[in-house]
Scaffold this motif. Structure first.
Motif, PDB file in Angstrom:
ATOM      1  N   LEU A 134       0.858  -1.177   0.000  1.00  0.00           N
ATOM      2  CA  LEU A 134       0.000   0.000   0.000  1.00  0.00           C
ATOM      3  C   LEU A 134       0.896   1.228   0.000  1.00  0.00           C
ATOM      4  O   LEU A 134       1.596   1.488   0.979  1.00  0.00           O
ATOM      5  CB  LEU A 134      -0.911   0.001   1.228  1.00  0.00           C
ATOM      6  N   VAL A 135       0.879   1.987  -1.092  1.00  0.00           N
ATOM      7  CA  VAL A 135       1.817   3.090  -1.278  1.00  0.00           C
ATOM      8  C   VAL A 135       1.092   4.424  -1.139  1.00  0.00           C
ATOM      9  O   VAL A 135       0.209   4.755  -1.941  1.00  0.00           O
ATOM     10  CB  VAL A 135       2.496   3.002  -2.663  1.00  0.00           C
ATOM     11  N   GLY A 136       1.473   5.179  -0.103  1.00  0.00           N
ATOM     12  CA  GLY A 136       0.912   6.503   0.095  1.00  0.00           C
ATOM     13  C   GLY A 136      -0.537   6.519   0.521  1.00  0.00           C
ATOM     14  O   GLY A 136      -1.152   7.596   0.578  1.00  0.00           O
ATOM     15  N   ALA A 160       3.968   1.818   2.624  1.00  0.00           N
ATOM     16  CA  ALA A 160       5.095   2.706   2.335  1.00  0.00           C
ATOM     17  C   ALA A 160       4.529   4.096   2.088  1.00  0.00           C
ATOM     18  O   ALA A 160       3.661   4.262   1.227  1.00  0.00           O
ATOM     19  CB  ALA A 160       5.875   2.214   1.114  1.00  0.00           C
ATOM     20  N   GLN A 161       5.006   5.084   2.849  1.00  0.00           N
ATOM     21  CA  GLN A 161       4.481   6.442   2.736  1.00  0.00           C
ATOM     22  C   GLN A 161       5.407   7.376   1.975  1.00  0.00           C
ATOM     23  O   GLN A 161       5.064   8.534   1.750  1.00  0.00           O
ATOM     24  CB  GLN A 161       4.194   7.003   4.132  1.00  0.00           C
ATOM     25  N   THR A 162       6.576   6.885   1.593  1.00  0.00           N
ATOM     26  CA  THR A 162       7.510   7.684   0.801  1.00  0.00           C
ATOM     27  C   THR A 162       8.031   6.837  -0.358  1.00  0.00           C
ATOM     28  O   THR A 162       7.934   5.601  -0.334  1.00  0.00           O
ATOM     29  CB  THR A 162       8.709   8.153   1.646  1.00  0.00           C
ATOM     30  N   GLN A 163       8.596   7.513  -1.354  1.00  0.00           N
ATOM     31  CA  GLN A 163       9.158   6.785  -2.487  1.00  0.00           C
ATOM     32  C   GLN A 163      10.334   5.907  -2.049  1.00  0.00           C
ATOM     33  O   GLN A 163      10.488   4.779  -2.520  1.00  0.00           O
ATOM     34  CB  GLN A 163       9.605   7.770  -3.565  1.00  0.00           C
ATOM     35  N   GLU A 164      11.131   6.429  -1.136  1.00  0.00           N
ATOM     36  CA  GLU A 164      12.272   5.662  -0.638  1.00  0.00           C
ATOM     37  C   GLU A 164      11.802   4.401   0.081  1.00  0.00           C
ATOM     38  O   GLU A 164      12.342   3.307  -0.152  1.00  0.00           O
ATOM     39  CB  GLU A 164      13.115   6.510   0.302  1.00  0.00           C
ATOM     40  N   ALA A 165      10.801   4.526   0.939  1.00  0.00           N
ATOM     41  CA  ALA A 165      10.279   3.364   1.655  1.00  0.00           C
ATOM     42  C   ALA A 165       9.680   2.354   0.682  1.00  0.00           C
ATOM     43  O   ALA A 165       9.810   1.145   0.870  1.00  0.00           O
ATOM     44  CB  ALA A 165       9.230   3.804   2.669  1.00  0.00           C
ATOM     45  N   CYS A 166       9.035   2.848  -0.359  1.00  0.00           N
ATOM     46  CA  CYS A 166       8.458   1.968  -1.374  1.00  0.00           C
ATOM     47  C   CYS A 166       9.544   1.127  -2.045  1.00  0.00           C
ATOM     48  O   CYS A 166       9.400  -0.090  -2.188  1.00  0.00           O
ATOM     49  CB  CYS A 166       7.705   2.806  -2.408  1.00  0.00           C
TER      50      CYS A 166
END
Length: 246
Positions: A134-136, A160-166
């Motif tokens: 689940l992204v953002g 993942a709430q950030t691109q890096e975490a994704c």
């Protein structure tokens, strides 16, 4: 924690089905609980056991509702392409249970909680357990998605709430699906969707989540490789139909 594994059974003689029912009813303390699945159960099957010599199998394998991503254990002469396991007759029922255990038994060692905080680094999922990213997605919306994913047989959902975490998530675990938020409040609402869609390690199935999508948004999502656009607030029938294709 004991898990319930829903088994879709197609074909088989009355005697064979009786044997299967008996096997699945046996109480086990060292393995998953296998339950015969029916369309009325309100959930999706975790695995399919198909008698490929039966007329019913031929109909099921070509039906529009057939899920090509479902693990198949084929029994009979001609296993379909992509079958996970193939068994011949007479059926080795003990071997059949071992095949199921090879997919699901190690899940006994993992406490799968669909409402658990997934900010920690993920451990490798047990064999046969499907995962979504689940992204953002706003946290308040993830609870519903987790519940619906679990009903569809996707038992692990990371966030993942950030691109890096994704990117870190995608490097550490295989995901069959990513649900990506399109935030109309941002200068570039499609920021996350573009990023995930452009990654080499992106999941094979992508869905967008956004408020009040119009035909332009749906068209844009399609051009970026997204199969569905889930509308906020969620429409249960739309979510159910989309997750049936996972």
């Amino acid at each position: 924690m004991a898990i319930t594994v829903w088994v879709k059974v197609v074909g088989f003689s009355d005697a064979e089905r009786h044997t299967l029912n008996t096997l699945f009813r046996v109480s086990r303390t060292d393995g998953p609980k296998y339950v015969l699945w029916t369309p009325l159960d309100g959930t999706s099957p975790n695995v399919a056991l198909i008698d490929v010599d039966s007329y019913e199998a031929g109909l099921d394998l070509v039906s529009p509702g057939f899920n090509p991503h479902l693990k198949i254990i084929a029994v009979g002469e001609s296993a379909p392409t992509g079958a996970w396991r193939s068994l011949q007759r007479p059926v080795d029922w003990g071997g059949l249970v071992q095949s199921l255990d090879a997919l699901f038994a190690s899940s006994q060692e993992v406490d799968i909680d669909i409402f658990t905080d997934t900010s920690a680094a993920p451990s490798p999922p047990p064999p046969g357990i499907r995962c979504a990213l689940l992204v953002g997605i706003p946290p308040v919306e993830t609870y519903y998605l987790r519940a619906r994913l679990a009903l569809a047989g996707v038992l692990v959902a990371d966030e993942a709430q950030t691109q890096e975490a994704c990117e870190q998530r995608l490097q550490s675990r295989h995901y069959g699906l990513a649900l990506v938020f399109v935030d109309a409040q941002k200068p570039d609402p499609w920021e996350f969707a573009k990023h995930v869609g452009g990654l080499a390690a992106r999941p094979p199935k992508l869905m967008a989540v956004m408020a009040s999508p119009d035909w332009r948004a749906i068209r844009q999502a399609e051009t970026m490789g997204y199969s569905d656009v889930l509308e906020l607030p969620f429409n249960p029938q739309q979510v159910f139909s989309a997750f049936q294709k996972v």
